[in-house]
Design a protein around this motif. Structure first.
Motif, PDB file in Angstrom:
ATOM      1  N   PHE A  34       0.821  -1.216   0.000  1.00  0.00           N
ATOM      2  CA  PHE A  34       0.000   0.000   0.000  1.00  0.00           C
ATOM      3  C   PHE A  34       0.852   1.262   0.000  1.00  0.00           C
ATOM      4  N   ASN A  35       2.166   1.149   0.229  1.00  0.00           N
ATOM      5  CA  ASN A  35       3.045   2.310   0.143  1.00  0.00           C
ATOM      6  C   ASN A  35       3.244   2.755  -1.300  1.00  0.00           C
ATOM      7  N   THR A  36       3.109   1.821  -2.251  1.00  0.00           N
ATOM      8  CA  THR A  36       3.359   2.158  -3.651  1.00  0.00           C
ATOM      9  C   THR A  36       2.102   2.151  -4.510  1.00  0.00           C
ATOM     10  N   ARG A  37       1.044   1.516  -4.050  1.00  0.00           N
ATOM     11  CA  ARG A  37      -0.195   1.463  -4.831  1.00  0.00           C
ATOM     12  C   ARG A  37      -1.393   1.598  -3.912  1.00  0.00           C
ATOM     13  N   GLU A  38      -2.498   2.024  -4.485  1.00  0.00           N
ATOM     14  CA  GLU A  38      -3.702   2.241  -3.689  1.00  0.00           C
ATOM     15  C   GLU A  38      -4.714   1.109  -3.836  1.00  0.00           C
ATOM     16  N   LEU A  39      -4.653   0.389  -4.942  1.00  0.00           N
ATOM     17  CA  LEU A  39      -5.608  -0.673  -5.226  1.00  0.00           C
ATOM     18  C   LEU A  39      -4.847  -1.983  -5.367  1.00  0.00           C
ATOM     19  N   ILE A  40      -5.230  -2.975  -4.563  1.00  0.00           N
ATOM     20  CA  ILE A  40      -4.522  -4.257  -4.558  1.00  0.00           C
ATOM     21  C   ILE A  40      -5.521  -5.383  -4.743  1.00  0.00           C
ATOM     22  N   LYS A  41      -5.151  -6.317  -5.620  1.00  0.00           N
ATOM     23  CA  LYS A  41      -5.965  -7.518  -5.834  1.00  0.00           C
ATOM     24  C   LYS A  41      -5.201  -8.717  -5.311  1.00  0.00           C
ATOM     25  N   LEU A  42      -5.918  -9.589  -4.586  1.00  0.00           N
ATOM     26  CA  LEU A  42      -5.332 -10.808  -4.043  1.00  0.00           C
ATOM     27  C   LEU A  42      -6.112 -12.008  -4.552  1.00  0.00           C
ATOM     28  N   ALA A  43      -5.420 -13.108  -4.714  1.00  0.00           N
ATOM     29  CA  ALA A  43      -6.065 -14.354  -5.114  1.00  0.00           C
ATOM     30  C   ALA A  43      -5.959 -15.345  -3.960  1.00  0.00           C
ATOM     31  N   VAL A  44      -7.076 -15.981  -3.623  1.00  0.00           N
ATOM     32  CA  VAL A  44      -7.087 -17.026  -2.612  1.00  0.00           C
ATOM     33  C   VAL A  44      -7.060 -18.352  -3.368  1.00  0.00           C
ATOM     34  N   LEU A  45      -6.021 -19.131  -3.132  1.00  0.00           N
ATOM     35  CA  LEU A  45      -5.862 -20.382  -3.860  1.00  0.00           C
ATOM     36  C   LEU A  45      -6.859 -21.437  -3.386  1.00  0.00           C
ATOM     37  N   LYS A  46      -7.064 -22.447  -4.225  1.00  0.00           N
ATOM     38  CA  LYS A  46      -8.040 -23.499  -3.917  1.00  0.00           C
ATOM     39  C   LYS A  46      -7.686 -24.301  -2.673  1.00  0.00           C
ATOM     40  N   ASN A  47      -6.375 -24.407  -2.368  1.00  0.00           N
ATOM     41  CA  ASN A  47      -5.972 -25.195  -1.208  1.00  0.00           C
ATOM     42  C   ASN A  47      -6.093 -24.429   0.110  1.00  0.00           C
ATOM     43  N   CYS A  48      -6.556 -23.185   0.081  1.00  0.00           N
ATOM     44  CA  CYS A  48      -6.793 -22.408   1.296  1.00  0.00           C
ATOM     45  C   CYS A  48      -8.186 -22.747   1.820  1.00  0.00           C
ATOM     46  N   MET A  49      -8.260 -23.155   3.066  1.00  0.00           N
ATOM     47  CA  MET A  49      -9.537 -23.585   3.639  1.00  0.00           C
ATOM     48  C   MET A  49     -10.338 -22.448   4.257  1.00  0.00           C
ATOM     49  N   GLU A  50      -9.746 -21.262   4.363  1.00  0.00           N
ATOM     50  CA  GLU A  50     -10.443 -20.120   4.963  1.00  0.00           C
ATOM     51  C   GLU A  50     -11.379 -19.471   3.948  1.00  0.00           C
ATOM     52  N   ASP A  51     -12.411 -18.817   4.466  1.00  0.00           N
ATOM     53  CA  ASP A  51     -13.396 -18.138   3.631  1.00  0.00           C
ATOM     54  C   ASP A  51     -12.808 -16.829   3.102  1.00  0.00           C
ATOM     55  N   PRO A  52     -12.854 -16.597   1.778  1.00  0.00           N
ATOM     56  CA  PRO A  52     -12.298 -15.355   1.224  1.00  0.00           C
ATOM     57  C   PRO A  52     -12.921 -14.083   1.808  1.00  0.00           C
ATOM     58  N   LYS A  53     -14.214 -14.107   2.107  1.00  0.00           N
ATOM     59  CA  LYS A  53     -14.853 -12.915   2.687  1.00  0.00           C
ATOM     60  C   LYS A  53     -14.315 -12.624   4.079  1.00  0.00           C
ATOM     61  N   GLU A  54     -14.058 -13.683   4.833  1.00  0.00           N
ATOM     62  CA  GLU A  54     -13.495 -13.517   6.166  1.00  0.00           C
ATOM     63  C   GLU A  54     -12.060 -13.001   6.084  1.00  0.00           C
ATOM     64  N   ILE A  55     -11.298 -13.549   5.155  1.00  0.00           N
ATOM     65  CA  ILE A  55      -9.923 -13.095   4.946  1.00  0.00           C
ATOM     66  C   ILE A  55      -9.917 -11.612   4.580  1.00  0.00           C
ATOM     67  N   ALA A  56     -10.822 -11.218   3.697  1.00  0.00           N
ATOM     68  CA  ALA A  56     -10.894  -9.823   3.245  1.00  0.00           C
ATOM     69  C   ALA A  56     -11.201  -8.879   4.400  1.00  0.00           C
ATOM     70  N   SER A  57     -12.154  -9.244   5.241  1.00  0.00           N
ATOM     71  CA  SER A  57     -12.509  -8.355   6.350  1.00  0.00           C
ATOM     72  C   SER A  57     -11.377  -8.245   7.368  1.00  0.00           C
ATOM     73  N   ILE A  58     -10.714  -9.363   7.655  1.00  0.00           N
ATOM     74  CA  ILE A  58      -9.589  -9.341   8.606  1.00  0.00           C
ATOM     75  C   ILE A  58      -8.436  -8.523   8.031  1.00  0.00           C
ATOM     76  N   LEU A  59      -8.139  -8.746   6.755  1.00  0.00           N
ATOM     77  CA  LEU A  59      -7.038  -8.034   6.104  1.00  0.00           C
ATOM     78  C   LEU A  59      -7.328  -6.536   6.010  1.00  0.00           C
ATOM     79  N   GLY A  60      -8.566  -6.185   5.706  1.00  0.00           N
ATOM     80  CA  GLY A  60      -8.953  -4.778   5.656  1.00  0.00           C
ATOM     81  C   GLY A  60      -8.804  -4.108   7.011  1.00  0.00           C
ATOM     82  N   GLU A  61      -9.160  -4.830   8.053  1.00  0.00           N
ATOM     83  CA  GLU A  61      -9.050  -4.302   9.406  1.00  0.00           C
ATOM     84  C   GLU A  61      -7.588  -4.118   9.807  1.00  0.00           C
ATOM     85  N   ARG A  62      -6.762  -5.105   9.519  1.00  0.00           N
ATOM     86  CA  ARG A  62      -5.347  -5.060   9.920  1.00  0.00           C
ATOM     87  C   ARG A  62      -4.540  -4.033   9.134  1.00  0.00           C
ATOM     88  N   THR A  63      -4.878  -3.823   7.870  1.00  0.00           N
ATOM     89  CA  THR A  63      -4.125  -2.874   7.043  1.00  0.00           C
ATOM     90  C   THR A  63      -4.789  -1.505   6.988  1.00  0.00           C
TER      91      THR A  63
END
Length: 96
Positions: A39-68
């Motif tokens: 986020f120091n160099t760009r304002e918009l970031i896209k992430l991919a959640v791989l198929k072998n990740c067992m966590e919910d992408p929506k949950e990951i997004a909310s946690i990541l948004g909160e932490r960053t």
């Protein structure tokens, strides 16, 4: 963030490739740190959640948004788009 601003950011995100991939280890502190640094160099970031990740992408997004301290623009399937305004190097001008 208004729906008009969110729609504008969604349109911009369509043309960018994912910067990070979240794998089977899930959301680790290293991933969070890397996204924060990106986020120091760009304002918009896209992430991919791989198929072998067992966590919910929506949950990951909310946690990541909160932490960053960023905003979740959208979560479609296994793709996450985050936005954080950069005061010093503003590249994206959101519509009012």
């Amino acid at each position: 963030m208004t729906s008009k601003q969110r729609a504008y950011l969604k349109g911009l995100a369509m043309n960018i490739d994912p910067v990070f991939q979240i794998g089977k280890s899930g959301l680790t502190p290293e991933v969070t740190e890397a996204v924060t640094e990106a986020f120091n160099t760009r304002e918009l970031i896209k992430l991919a959640v791989l198929k072998n990740c067992m966590e919910d992408p929506k949950e990951i997004a909310s946690i990541l948004g909160e932490r960053t301290r960023s905003q979740v623009v959208q979560v479609i399937g296994k793709k996450i788009v985050l936005y954080k305004e950069n005061k010093d190097h503003k590249k994206i001008n959101l519509p009012l």
